[in-house]
Design a protein around this motif. Sequence first.
Motif, short mmCIF file in Angstrom:
data_model
loop_
_atom_site.label_atom_id
_atom_site.label_comp_id
_atom_site.label_asym_id
_atom_site.label_seq_id
_atom_site.Cartn_x
_atom_site.Cartn_y
_atom_site.Cartn_z
N ASN A 185 -3.35 -2.03 8.86
CA ASN A 185 -1.98 -1.79 9.29
C ASN A 185 -1.37 -0.72 8.40
O ASN A 185 -1.81 -0.51 7.27
CB ASN A 185 -1.15 -3.06 9.21
CG ASN A 185 -1.70 -4.16 10.11
OD1 ASN A 185 -1.37 -4.24 11.29
ND2 ASN A 185 -2.55 -5.02 9.56
N ALA A 186 -0.35 -0.04 8.90
CA ALA A 186 0.25 1.05 8.13
C ALA A 186 1.71 1.22 8.50
O ALA A 186 2.13 0.88 9.60
CB ALA A 186 -0.51 2.36 8.39
N ASN A 187 2.46 1.76 7.54
CA ASN A 187 3.88 2.03 7.75
C ASN A 187 4.26 3.25 6.95
O ASN A 187 4.66 3.15 5.79
CB ASN A 187 4.73 0.82 7.33
CG ASN A 187 6.21 1.04 7.56
OD1 ASN A 187 6.60 1.70 8.52
ND2 ASN A 187 7.03 0.50 6.67
N GLY A 188 4.10 4.42 7.55
CA GLY A 188 4.37 5.66 6.84
C GLY A 188 5.58 6.38 7.39
O GLY A 188 6.37 5.83 8.16
N THR A 189 5.70 7.64 7.01
CA THR A 189 6.78 8.49 7.51
C THR A 189 6.23 9.65 8.34
O THR A 189 6.97 10.55 8.72
CB THR A 189 7.60 9.07 6.35
OG1 THR A 189 6.72 9.84 5.50
CG2 THR A 189 8.26 7.97 5.53
N GLY A 190 4.91 9.65 8.59
CA GLY A 190 4.24 10.80 9.18
C GLY A 190 4.47 10.99 10.67
O GLY A 190 5.15 10.18 11.33
N PRO A 191 3.89 12.06 11.23
CA PRO A 191 4.13 12.41 12.63
C PRO A 191 3.45 11.49 13.64
O PRO A 191 3.74 11.55 14.82
CB PRO A 191 3.57 13.83 12.73
CG PRO A 191 2.57 13.93 11.64
CD PRO A 191 3.10 13.08 10.53
N PHE A 192 2.53 10.63 13.17
CA PHE A 192 1.90 9.66 14.05
C PHE A 192 2.01 8.26 13.47
O PHE A 192 2.10 8.08 12.24
CB PHE A 192 0.42 10.00 14.28
CG PHE A 192 0.20 11.15 15.23
CD1 PHE A 192 -0.07 10.92 16.57
CD2 PHE A 192 0.29 12.46 14.78
CE1 PHE A 192 -0.26 11.97 17.45
CE2 PHE A 192 0.09 13.51 15.65
CZ PHE A 192 -0.17 13.28 17.00
N MET A 193 1.99 7.26 14.34
CA MET A 193 2.04 5.86 13.94
C MET A 193 0.72 5.19 14.29
O MET A 193 0.09 5.53 15.30
CB MET A 193 3.19 5.14 14.65
CG MET A 193 4.55 5.76 14.39
SD MET A 193 5.92 4.88 15.21
CE MET A 193 5.58 5.28 16.93
N LEU A 194 0.30 4.25 13.47
CA LEU A 194 -0.92 3.50 13.74
C LEU A 194 -0.63 2.42 14.78
O LEU A 194 0.17 1.52 14.54
CB LEU A 194 -1.44 2.86 12.45
CG LEU A 194 -2.70 2.00 12.61
CD1 LEU A 194 -3.89 2.85 13.03
CD2 LEU A 194 -3.00 1.26 11.30
N ARG A 195 -1.28 2.52 15.94
CA ARG A 195 -1.07 1.52 16.98
C ARG A 195 -2.11 0.40 16.89
O ARG A 195 -1.79 -0.78 17.06
CB ARG A 195 -1.15 2.15 18.37
CG ARG A 195 -0.72 1.19 19.48
CD ARG A 195 -0.65 1.88 20.82
NE ARG A 195 -1.96 1.98 21.44
CZ ARG A 195 -2.24 2.76 22.48
NH1 ARG A 195 -1.28 3.55 22.98
NH2 ARG A 195 -3.44 2.81 23.00
N SER A 196 -3.37 0.77 16.62
CA SER A 196 -4.41 -0.25 16.51
C SER A 196 -5.55 0.26 15.64
O SER A 196 -5.81 1.46 15.58
CB SER A 196 -4.93 -0.64 17.89
OG SER A 196 -5.57 0.45 18.53
N ARG A 197 -6.20 -0.69 15.00
CA ARG A 197 -7.31 -0.36 14.12
C ARG A 197 -8.42 -1.39 14.31
O ARG A 197 -8.23 -2.58 14.03
CB ARG A 197 -6.85 -0.35 12.67
CG ARG A 197 -7.94 -0.35 11.62
CD ARG A 197 -8.72 0.93 11.58
NE ARG A 197 -9.69 0.93 10.49
CZ ARG A 197 -10.77 1.71 10.44
NH1 ARG A 197 -11.01 2.56 11.42
NH2 ARG A 197 -11.60 1.65 9.44
N GLU A 198 -9.57 -0.94 14.84
CA GLU A 198 -10.75 -1.77 14.98
C GLU A 198 -11.87 -1.07 14.20
O GLU A 198 -12.46 -0.10 14.71
CB GLU A 198 -11.14 -1.91 16.45
CG GLU A 198 -10.08 -2.55 17.33
CD GLU A 198 -10.46 -2.47 18.80
OE1 GLU A 198 -11.25 -3.32 19.24
OE2 GLU A 198 -9.98 -1.54 19.49
N PRO A 199 -12.15 -1.51 12.98
CA PRO A 199 -13.15 -0.82 12.16
C PRO A 199 -14.48 -0.65 12.89
O PRO A 199 -14.97 -1.57 13.56
CB PRO A 199 -13.29 -1.74 10.94
CG PRO A 199 -11.97 -2.44 10.85
CD PRO A 199 -11.54 -2.65 12.27
#
Length: 529
Positions: A185-199
Motif C-alpha cells: 500500500n502507498a500514500n504519496g504526493t505523486g502524479p499516480f496513485m497505487l490502486r492495487s498491488r499483487e506481487p
Amino acid sequence: MFPFRVLPLALALSLGAGISVSQAQTLRWANQGDPQTMDPHSQNEALTNAVNNHVYENLVGRGDNLELVPELAERWQQTGPLTWRMWLRKGVKFHDGAPFTADDVVFSVERASMPTSQMNQYAAAMGKPVKIDDHTVEFRLERPNPVFLEHASSFHIMNRAWAIKKKAEKPLDYKNREETFAARNANGTGPFMLRSREPDIRTVLTRNPAYTGARKAVGNVQEVVFTPIKSDQTRVAALLSDGVNFVQDPAPQDVLRLQQNPAIKVVQGMENRVIFLGMDQQRDELINSSIKGKNPFKDKRVRQAIYQAIDTDTLVRNTMRNQAVVTGCITPSPLGCFADLEPRAYRFDLEAARKLLADAGYPGGFEVGMDCPNNRYVNDEEICIAVTGMLAKIGIKVNLATLPRANYFPKLEKHDTSFYMLGWGGAITDPQTTLDPVLHSPPTPSSKKGLYNYGRYTNPRMDQAINAAATETDPEKRKQFVRQALSEHREQVHHIPLHRQFIPWAARSNVDLKHYADNAVRAWTMTVR
C-alpha cells in the motif's frame, strides 16, 4: 532465434485484466522483474524506485536531462558550511487528502536513515532535519556535504500520520521477509496513485486527479498496468500481440528484429549503470569452495587472474550483441570517472592469468560458487554463464546459481555468497554515490558507508580518500580525492568492472515516449494514441 508468435490466450487475458479505462489511455508496461516492495525506503533497487517514483515525490527532482529541479522543496539555500534550508511547496496533499508539511519531511528523513532502509546512506548524509515552521526545514550537518542536493533527490517523502496509523514507522526488513502495510500500500504526493498491488502478478496505478506538482503531465496516460514477465520470449510475444504496449527491457538479441517491425518502435541509449563482479574478501575460508582453511580472494593475484581471464570484448560483442560498452571504471557514468581510468585496468591475457594463479599457490585452479540474478540486468544470467566458461580456461570451476531478484538481493544482504554480480546506477552521475555505498569499507557503528560492499573488503587508504571527497567543497581538490579512491580500487581489483549496458525500450508504434539515461519510466510524460 525465437520465432515470434501470438501471445497465448490465457496470458493475454491475464495481462488485460483489471484495465478499467480506455485502452488508449492505459500504459501496459512489462519488465522481466517485479518491484520488490512499495515501501519507498526499504530497498534501493532501480525498478522498485521507478514504480514508487510514480506514487511518491522527492524534495529535489530530476528534469528531462536528469538535472536537479525543485520538487517538494520549491527552493533551497546553503545558509552556512553545515546548514541548508529548504522551503516547501504549499497546498500539496497526499493521496488520502492529508496536507504535506515539514513534519512529513522530518519523519521521512529520519525513517530513511534507519538501519532497515537501503536509503540510509543518502538520508543520513543530509544531517539532522529540524522543522522551522510548517513549510520550512533546516538541515544541520555534522560535516560539509558537497552533494547534499544529490542526496535530497535520492529518496521519497512519506506521510507521517499515515505511516504511524498503519504501523509502518520503520522501513520493512526485506531481507528477512518482513511484511508491513507499506509493502503493498502507498500514500504519496505523486502524479499516480497505487490502486492495487499483487506481487509477481500485477501492479496498477491510476492518475492522481488532484496533482499540481512539478511533474507536469505532457502525456495522456491515465492508468498504468505493470506486469512482470520473466521470459524474454514471452515478453516480446506479448508486445507483438498487443498484450502489452511497452516493454522496458527487450532482450538484445531481439532488438534488430523489433526495429524492423512497423508495428513497433525502439528507442535506446546507454544507461547510467555499470555491471561488475564482486568477491568475498572478508571470510578466512570461502563458502562453497574446494579450498579449505583460507580464502583465495584475499590475494590480489587471484582477483587479478580472474579479471585477466574474462574477455569483456567478447562479452559485449556476443552476449550483449554490442548493446554495451566495455569499461574499466566502477562509476555508473563516464562523467563520474576520468578518461585515463576508463580502459580496462589489466588486459585480457589467459597466460598471465594462469601464472598469477600459480604464483598465488593455485596452479590447478580451484572450485567456487557464484551467484547471479536472472531477471535484473540485461542478459545477466547469460553473462554469468559466459564468465564461468572463461574462468574454466584457467582452472577455476564455477558452480553457478542464478536467482530471481526477489531472492537474489536478500542473499547478498546476508553475505551468503562468495562470488557475485552487481550493477550500480541511476540518475546521479557524481561518483560519491558509488564511492560511499559500494567502495567504502563495510558499515561500522560510527559509519553507514559501505552498505553495498558485499565483498566486505577493508581498505583504509581508499576510505581516507572517499571520506575526504565526501566533505571537500573545493572542486579541484575534491577531484584529486576521487581520483585517489578510484585508482586505489582499480589497482587492488576489489571489483571487476565488465561494461556499461545500453537499454533499449520497445513499444507499440502508437506509444510516444522518451528514453532516459537512468532507465526510469516516467508514465506522466508518455502518450498512448
